[in-house]
Write an enzyme that holds these catalytic residues in place. Structure first.
Site, PDB file in Angstrom:
ATOM      1  N   THR A  36       0.697  -1.155  -0.012  1.00  7.58           N
ATOM      2  CA  THR A  36      -0.079  -0.138   0.132  1.00  7.58           C
ATOM      3  C   THR A  36       0.951   1.248   0.029  1.00  7.58           C
ATOM      4  O   THR A  36       0.432   2.161  -0.739  1.00  7.58           O
ATOM      5  CB  THR A  36      -1.093  -0.008   1.051  1.00  7.58           C
ATOM      6  OG1 THR A  36      -1.840  -1.278   1.151  1.00  7.58           O
ATOM      7  CG2 THR A  36      -1.983   1.021   0.836  1.00  7.58           C
ATOM      8  N   GLU A  44       1.099   9.883  -5.492  1.00 11.53           N
ATOM      9  CA  GLU A  44       1.596  10.980  -5.144  1.00 11.53           C
ATOM     10  C   GLU A  44       2.604  11.380  -6.181  1.00 11.53           C
ATOM     11  O   GLU A  44       2.565  12.808  -6.785  1.00 11.53           O
ATOM     12  CB  GLU A  44       2.677  11.095  -3.791  1.00 11.53           C
ATOM     13  CG  GLU A  44       1.823  10.826  -2.626  1.00 11.53           C
ATOM     14  CD  GLU A  44       2.521  11.278  -1.315  1.00 11.53           C
ATOM     15  OE1 GLU A  44       2.904  12.468  -1.245  1.00 11.53           O
ATOM     16  OE2 GLU A  44       2.990  10.405  -0.490  1.00 11.53           O
ATOM     17  N   HIS A  70      -7.036   0.925  -0.862  1.00  6.56           N
ATOM     18  CA  HIS A  70      -6.475  -0.017  -1.606  1.00  6.56           C
ATOM     19  C   HIS A  70      -7.397  -1.185  -1.891  1.00  6.56           C
ATOM     20  O   HIS A  70      -7.597  -2.086  -0.881  1.00  6.56           O
ATOM     21  CB  HIS A  70      -4.960  -0.484  -0.958  1.00  6.56           C
ATOM     22  CG  HIS A  70      -3.965  -1.555  -1.789  1.00  6.56           C
ATOM     23  ND1 HIS A  70      -2.624  -1.450  -1.409  1.00  6.56           N
ATOM     24  CD2 HIS A  70      -4.196  -1.622  -2.782  1.00  6.56           C
ATOM     25  CE1 HIS A  70      -1.968  -1.995  -2.337  1.00  6.56           C
ATOM     26  NE2 HIS A  70      -2.812  -2.415  -3.266  1.00  6.56           N
TER      27      HIS A  70
END
Length: 134
Positions: A36, A44, A70
């Protein structure tokens, strides 16, 4: 910082290798699937790529908030990609919708925020935080 338009988009892709797996990156009791934190990393990077062209020299944008799910496991060897879209701009704070996929399906989705910063000012703050030598 230049005006950042709503709808600006960015992406980032990578190949999942053993160091990116949860059982290598975090804990050996976890399954050998894309971790994750690595999914968040590609999200990002996609967000930064969405606004990179609007940053002035000496500026960057650091992550300040992540709220993602996730949703599916990805094995080693798959290519993963993330996409980010600017959905809000409040001063220097930028809000994104983010999502990620592997070769078979969507693996994650959520929101992310970044703050545009002045790198010189940040460096000064970091210097001020360093312990003084005796």
């Amino acid at each position: 910082m230049q005006d950042i338009p709503l709808g600006a988009k960015g992406s980032f892709a990578m190949l999942v290798r053993p160091p990116h797996l949860a059982n290598q990156f975090k804990d050996t009791t976890l399954p050998p699937v894309f971790a994750t934190p690595m999914m968040i990393l590609i999200m990002e990077n996609a967000a930064l790529n969405a606004i990179r062209q609007f940053l002035d020299p000496g500026e960057s944008a650091v992550g300040t908030k992540v709220d993602v799910s996730h949703m599916a496991a990805t094995p080693v060897g798959h290519r993963v990609r993330a996409e980010a879209e600017v959905v809000g701009v409040t001063g220097r704070q930028i809000q994104f919708r983010v999502a990620a996929w592997d070769e078979a399906e969507q693996i994650g989705a959520g929101t992310h925020e970044r703050m545009v910063i002045n790198l010189e000012r940040l460096e000064k703050r970091l210097v001020d935080k360093r312990p003084s030598s005796s």
